[in-house]
Design a protein around this motif. Structure first.
Motif, PDB file in Angstrom:
ATOM      1  N   LEU A  82      -7.822 -13.716  11.566  1.00  0.00           N
ATOM      2  CA  LEU A  82      -7.164 -14.526  10.774  1.00  0.00           C
ATOM      3  C   LEU A  82      -8.151 -16.170  10.700  1.00  0.00           C
ATOM      4  O   LEU A  82      -8.304 -16.776   9.682  1.00  0.00           O
ATOM      5  CB  LEU A  82      -5.731 -14.890  11.104  1.00  0.00           C
ATOM      6  N   MET A  83      -8.776 -16.354  11.861  1.00  0.00           N
ATOM      7  CA  MET A  83      -9.134 -17.425  11.752  1.00  0.00           C
ATOM      8  C   MET A  83     -10.749 -17.507  10.987  1.00  0.00           C
ATOM      9  O   MET A  83     -11.059 -18.269  10.384  1.00  0.00           O
ATOM     10  CB  MET A  83      -9.810 -17.862  13.406  1.00  0.00           C
ATOM     11  N   TYR A  84     -11.466 -16.170  11.111  1.00  0.00           N
ATOM     12  CA  TYR A  84     -12.407 -15.703  10.622  1.00  0.00           C
ATOM     13  C   TYR A  84     -12.148 -15.917   8.867  1.00  0.00           C
ATOM     14  O   TYR A  84     -12.937 -16.335   8.087  1.00  0.00           O
ATOM     15  CB  TYR A  84     -12.945 -14.609  10.956  1.00  0.00           C
ATOM     16  N   LEU A  85     -11.065 -15.495   8.657  1.00  0.00           N
ATOM     17  CA  LEU A  85     -10.682 -15.067   7.031  1.00  0.00           C
ATOM     18  C   LEU A  85     -10.550 -16.759   6.507  1.00  0.00           C
ATOM     19  O   LEU A  85     -10.956 -16.874   5.487  1.00  0.00           O
ATOM     20  CB  LEU A  85      -9.669 -14.054   6.779  1.00  0.00           C
ATOM     21  N   GLY A  86      -9.877 -17.270   7.574  1.00  0.00           N
ATOM     22  CA  GLY A  86      -9.215 -18.715   6.765  1.00  0.00           C
ATOM     23  C   GLY A  86     -10.859 -19.616   6.797  1.00  0.00           C
ATOM     24  O   GLY A  86     -10.761 -20.319   5.672  1.00  0.00           O
ATOM     25  N   GLU A  87     -11.751 -19.605   7.645  1.00  0.00           N
ATOM     26  CA  GLU A  87     -12.995 -20.421   7.595  1.00  0.00           C
ATOM     27  C   GLU A  87     -13.719 -19.785   6.338  1.00  0.00           C
ATOM     28  O   GLU A  87     -14.314 -20.432   5.635  1.00  0.00           O
ATOM     29  CB  GLU A  87     -13.607 -20.360   8.809  1.00  0.00           C
ATOM     30  N   ARG A  88     -13.892 -18.429   6.291  1.00  0.00           N
ATOM     31  CA  ARG A  88     -14.713 -17.853   5.153  1.00  0.00           C
ATOM     32  C   ARG A  88     -13.964 -18.370   3.808  1.00  0.00           C
ATOM     33  O   ARG A  88     -14.872 -18.467   2.709  1.00  0.00           O
ATOM     34  CB  ARG A  88     -14.502 -16.304   5.254  1.00  0.00           C
ATOM     35  N   TYR A  89     -12.518 -18.322   3.646  1.00  0.00           N
ATOM     36  CA  TYR A  89     -12.337 -18.763   2.512  1.00  0.00           C
ATOM     37  C   TYR A  89     -12.239 -20.170   2.218  1.00  0.00           C
ATOM     38  O   TYR A  89     -12.560 -20.729   1.035  1.00  0.00           O
ATOM     39  CB  TYR A  89     -10.371 -18.289   2.327  1.00  0.00           C
ATOM     40  N   ALA A  90     -12.492 -21.059   3.191  1.00  0.00           N
ATOM     41  CA  ALA A  90     -12.680 -22.530   3.175  1.00  0.00           C
ATOM     42  C   ALA A  90     -14.260 -22.493   2.667  1.00  0.00           C
ATOM     43  O   ALA A  90     -14.565 -23.377   1.547  1.00  0.00           O
ATOM     44  CB  ALA A  90     -12.581 -23.245   4.518  1.00  0.00           C
ATOM     45  N   ARG A  91     -15.152 -21.708   3.159  1.00  0.00           N
ATOM     46  CA  ARG A  91     -16.659 -21.959   2.837  1.00  0.00           C
ATOM     47  C   ARG A  91     -16.689 -21.578   1.342  1.00  0.00           C
ATOM     48  O   ARG A  91     -17.303 -22.091   0.504  1.00  0.00           O
ATOM     49  CB  ARG A  91     -17.215 -20.961   3.561  1.00  0.00           C
ATOM     50  N   THR A  92     -15.899 -20.626   1.110  1.00  0.00           N
ATOM     51  CA  THR A  92     -16.016 -20.039  -0.594  1.00  0.00           C
ATOM     52  C   THR A  92     -15.484 -20.875  -1.186  1.00  0.00           C
ATOM     53  O   THR A  92     -16.198 -21.262  -2.517  1.00  0.00           O
ATOM     54  CB  THR A  92     -15.516 -18.655  -0.644  1.00  0.00           C
ATOM     55  N   TYR A  93     -14.316 -21.432  -1.019  1.00  0.00           N
ATOM     56  CA  TYR A  93     -13.706 -22.305  -2.035  1.00  0.00           C
ATOM     57  C   TYR A  93     -14.471 -23.820  -2.360  1.00  0.00           C
ATOM     58  O   TYR A  93     -14.847 -23.837  -3.342  1.00  0.00           O
ATOM     59  CB  TYR A  93     -12.373 -22.786  -1.251  1.00  0.00           C
ATOM     60  N   ILE A  94     -15.223 -24.417  -0.931  1.00  0.00           N
ATOM     61  CA  ILE A  94     -15.851 -25.421  -1.289  1.00  0.00           C
ATOM     62  C   ILE A  94     -17.265 -25.144  -1.870  1.00  0.00           C
ATOM     63  O   ILE A  94     -17.666 -26.200  -2.855  1.00  0.00           O
ATOM     64  CB  ILE A  94     -16.093 -26.139   0.188  1.00  0.00           C
ATOM     65  N   THR A  95     -17.687 -23.965  -1.865  1.00  0.00           N
ATOM     66  CA  THR A  95     -18.910 -23.884  -2.562  1.00  0.00           C
ATOM     67  C   THR A  95     -18.937 -23.480  -4.101  1.00  0.00           C
ATOM     68  O   THR A  95     -19.385 -24.041  -4.675  1.00  0.00           O
ATOM     69  CB  THR A  95     -19.674 -22.357  -1.808  1.00  0.00           C
ATOM     70  N   GLN A  96     -17.589 -22.852  -4.208  1.00  0.00           N
ATOM     71  CA  GLN A  96     -17.410 -22.761  -5.821  1.00  0.00           C
ATOM     72  C   GLN A  96     -17.182 -24.147  -6.472  1.00  0.00           C
ATOM     73  O   GLN A  96     -17.528 -24.490  -7.540  1.00  0.00           O
ATOM     74  CB  GLN A  96     -16.471 -21.883  -5.879  1.00  0.00           C
ATOM     75  N   GLN A  97     -16.440 -24.912  -5.725  1.00  0.00           N
ATOM     76  CA  GLN A  97     -16.019 -25.980  -6.248  1.00  0.00           C
ATOM     77  C   GLN A  97     -17.332 -27.033  -6.241  1.00  0.00           C
ATOM     78  O   GLN A  97     -17.435 -27.803  -7.126  1.00  0.00           O
ATOM     79  CB  GLN A  97     -15.148 -27.054  -5.578  1.00  0.00           C
ATOM     80  N   MET A  98     -18.244 -26.921  -5.451  1.00  0.00           N
ATOM     81  CA  MET A  98     -19.450 -27.828  -5.414  1.00  0.00           C
ATOM     82  C   MET A  98     -20.451 -27.173  -6.657  1.00  0.00           C
ATOM     83  O   MET A  98     -21.124 -28.037  -7.286  1.00  0.00           O
ATOM     84  CB  MET A  98     -20.222 -27.512  -4.244  1.00  0.00           C
ATOM     85  N   LEU A  99     -20.344 -25.928  -7.069  1.00  0.00           N
ATOM     86  CA  LEU A  99     -20.895 -25.352  -8.084  1.00  0.00           C
ATOM     87  C   LEU A  99     -20.401 -25.955  -9.588  1.00  0.00           C
ATOM     88  O   LEU A  99     -21.077 -26.142 -10.370  1.00  0.00           O
ATOM     89  CB  LEU A  99     -21.070 -23.872  -7.987  1.00  0.00           C
ATOM     90  N   SER A 100     -19.141 -25.959  -9.385  1.00  0.00           N
ATOM     91  CA  SER A 100     -18.511 -26.344 -10.792  1.00  0.00           C
ATOM     92  C   SER A 100     -18.301 -27.959 -11.119  1.00  0.00           C
ATOM     93  O   SER A 100     -18.145 -28.351 -12.056  1.00  0.00           O
ATOM     94  CB  SER A 100     -17.093 -25.681 -10.809  1.00  0.00           C
ATOM     95  N   SER A 101     -18.409 -28.626  -9.957  1.00  0.00           N
ATOM     96  CA  SER A 101     -18.132 -30.022 -10.057  1.00  0.00           C
ATOM     97  C   SER A 101     -19.239 -30.922  -9.456  1.00  0.00           C
ATOM     98  O   SER A 101     -19.413 -30.852  -8.383  1.00  0.00           O
ATOM     99  CB  SER A 101     -16.725 -30.466  -9.579  1.00  0.00           C
ATOM    100  N   GLU A 102     -19.993 -31.731 -10.223  1.00  0.00           N
ATOM    101  CA  GLU A 102     -20.961 -32.709  -9.672  1.00  0.00           C
ATOM    102  C   GLU A 102     -20.104 -33.635  -8.659  1.00  0.00           C
ATOM    103  O   GLU A 102     -20.611 -33.889  -7.586  1.00  0.00           O
ATOM    104  CB  GLU A 102     -21.678 -33.386 -10.478  1.00  0.00           C
ATOM    105  N   ASN A 103     -19.043 -33.947  -8.995  1.00  0.00           N
ATOM    106  CA  ASN A 103     -18.268 -35.194  -8.306  1.00  0.00           C
ATOM    107  C   ASN A 103     -17.839 -34.714  -6.916  1.00  0.00           C
ATOM    108  O   ASN A 103     -17.911 -35.284  -5.847  1.00  0.00           O
ATOM    109  CB  ASN A 103     -17.120 -35.749  -9.113  1.00  0.00           C
ATOM    110  N   PHE A 104     -17.417 -33.379  -6.811  1.00  0.00           N
ATOM    111  CA  PHE A 104     -16.946 -32.640  -5.786  1.00  0.00           C
ATOM    112  C   PHE A 104     -18.200 -32.495  -4.947  1.00  0.00           C
ATOM    113  O   PHE A 104     -18.114 -32.664  -3.664  1.00  0.00           O
ATOM    114  CB  PHE A 104     -16.215 -31.369  -6.042  1.00  0.00           C
ATOM    115  N   TYR A 105     -19.261 -32.113  -5.585  1.00  0.00           N
ATOM    116  CA  TYR A 105     -20.493 -31.842  -4.650  1.00  0.00           C
ATOM    117  C   TYR A 105     -21.012 -33.303  -3.991  1.00  0.00           C
ATOM    118  O   TYR A 105     -21.221 -33.181  -2.904  1.00  0.00           O
ATOM    119  CB  TYR A 105     -21.635 -31.310  -5.587  1.00  0.00           C
ATOM    120  N   ASN A 106     -20.894 -34.365  -4.751  1.00  0.00           N
ATOM    121  CA  ASN A 106     -21.440 -35.366  -4.300  1.00  0.00           C
ATOM    122  C   ASN A 106     -20.543 -36.071  -2.918  1.00  0.00           C
ATOM    123  O   ASN A 106     -21.160 -36.610  -1.954  1.00  0.00           O
ATOM    124  CB  ASN A 106     -21.447 -36.561  -5.159  1.00  0.00           C
TER     125      ASN A 106
END
Length: 129
Positions: A82-106
């Motif tokens: 569960l720890m691994y899956l939660g951290e993987r979800y956090a990485r995926t979520y943040i990466t996708q948000q960074m790709l879609s939003s310049e403000n979030f990336y910054n």
């Protein structure tokens, strides 16, 4: 080392020439701030609290291996999964948000939640898991 611009980050990401390193404590905090579903929010809040006790759980898991209560090892393994899956979800979520939003990336770069390394040569960087 300065982070690439959002446009350069997107280009490097799609070419496979970027490595993103996460500060997982801050990443889980960002994920908690952006979750609107109360059940998911509650789950990740528990995950964040449990992450602080991982060392004790692993020590307990090692002790359990020496006892006849082998079923408790399953609980330790489930927790780690569960720890691994939660951290993987956090990485995926943040990466996708960074790709879609310049403000979030910054925001992520400025708060040092992520460290972005772009390979300048033509070969791609193997992703760290």
């Amino acid at each position: 080392m300065t982070a690439p611009t959002h446009e350069n980050f997107i280009q490097a990401y799609h070419k496979g020439n970027v490595r993103i390193q996460f500060d997982m404590e801050q990443a889980l905090e960002i994920l908690l701030q952006h979750q609107t579903d109360p059940n998911v929010h509650k789950t990740f809040l528990k995950l964040k609290k449990a992450k602080k006790n991982t060392k004790w759980l692993l020590a307990g898991g090692l002790i359990v291996l020496l006892t006849p209560f082998k079923a408790l090892c399953l609980i330790v393994l489930l927790f780690l999964a569960l720890m691994y899956l939660g951290e993987r979800y956090a990485r995926t979520y943040i990466t996708q948000q960074m790709l879609s939003s310049e403000n979030f990336y910054n925001e992520m770069v400025n708060e040092k939640v992520v460290n972005i390394i772009v390979n300048q040569s033509g070969s791609s960087i193997p992703e760290l898991k």
